[in-house]
Design an enzyme around this catalytic site. Structure first.
Site: not given
Length: 317
Positions: A61, A86, A112, A170
């Site tokens: 990332e 992330f 998410h 999500r």
């Protein structure tokens, strides 16, 4: 009270995917980068249709953010995609130095987010990301409430010059904003009221509308405002509403520290000190469970908003 119709429940991440697909067709400068989560971020169509503009960086990332920052130097508009945890916590230094401080035109797109990531548990359920990102100078922070608004936001940020953090989720949630205009930095008044203002963001917007209906049945008139852009915050809309109602409830799927509630409290304390109640996670990590179980346990639903509204009104009186 104005009634809103769920036109078909969808996940907000699919709204991002649909927006990105459309941008691939309409804006040749848009490129996409993903950290090994193409399916989860709904980036499949973009990759299929524009393989020369798609970059799979793997589980790297920090490298993805650096690559995205570099691509802007050639006039590209990079959209990065991975989970919110992330997208922010893991790569905060790279975002601060290479994107925010350098004012690079990078769109950090994060799926998410919050508790509704669900069964993956506390290590993945970031509840601090809005605070992290809104503290960065020049960073626009957007947290959308349904499929249609997420698609609209994805299209809008491509036209906005400067770094953006776009937060979505999500689970499948009601889709109801299709006919409402999306403008970065402009709140949406969903329902007019006189007794209490409910300022909600993300998945809590629909819950706020359900709460307003329940409050109406009790003879309480609730004004509901959809704050999709947390930074820059639509201070005028908030002050106008609270000036009328005299009290406010903020509702968000985020830690009570650093999120929408604190931004609203700052605006009110500086301009119109008012009674405020917070519907948010009370300074804790999450845990594994279904989205529904977690939202109930951590008090992030319409029932919690109703209780907070009643408390705010009782304090006012």
């Amino acid at each position: 009270m104005k009634k809103y119709t769920n036109t078909g429940s969808k996940d907000t991440r699919s709204g991002f995917g649909a927006g990105l697909t459309e941008l691939g067709q309409t804006n040749e400068n848009v490129v996409a980068l993903c950290a090994d989560l193409i399916g989860s971020l709904k980036m499949d169509d973009f990759k299929k249709n524009h393989p020369e503009r798609f970059f799979q960086v793997g589980i790297a990332e920090a490298n993805m953010i650096g690559m995205a920052a570099g691509m802007t130097l050639g006039g590209k508009i990079p959209f990065t995609g991975t989970f919110a945890n992330f997208s922010t916590g893991r790569v905060y230094d790279q975002i601060r130095q290479s994107v925010a401080y350098s004012d690079k035109n990078v769109k950090i797109c994060a799926s998410h987010a919050g508790l509704t990531l669900g069964e993956d548990g506390a290590t993945h359920q970031i509840l601090e990301d809005i605070g992290l990102m809104k503290m960065l100078p020049g960073m626009t922070v957007i947290n959308t409430c349904d499929y249609a608004q997420t698609k609209a936001a994805t299209l809008a940020i491509a036209e906005h010059h400067g770094p953006v953090y776009l937060r979505f989720g999500r689970p499948v949630v009601p889709n109801f904003t299709g006919e409402l205009e999306f403008v970065i930095g402009k709140a949406i008044l969903l329902n007019e009221g006189t007794d209490v203002t409910i300022v909600a963001t993300g998945h809590l917007v629909w819950e706020a509308l359900v709460a307003a209906e329940a409050l109406e049945a009790k003879g309480i008139s609730a004004e509901v405002i959809n704050i999709h852009t947390i930074k820059p915050l639509d201070e005028e809309a908030i002050l106008k509403s609270v000036g009328k109602t005299g009290c406010v409830v903020t509702a968000e799927e985020h830690n009570i520290l650093g999120g929408l509630g604190e931004s609203v409290a700052r605006v009110l304390s500086l301009n119109h000190p008012s009674l405020q109640e917070f519907v948010a996670v009370q300074d804790s990590f999450g845990e594994s469970g279904t989205p529904e179980q977690l939202m109930e346990k951590y008090g992030l639903n319409s029932e919690a908003i109703v209780a907070a509204a009643e408390k705010a009104i009782s304090r006012k009186n």
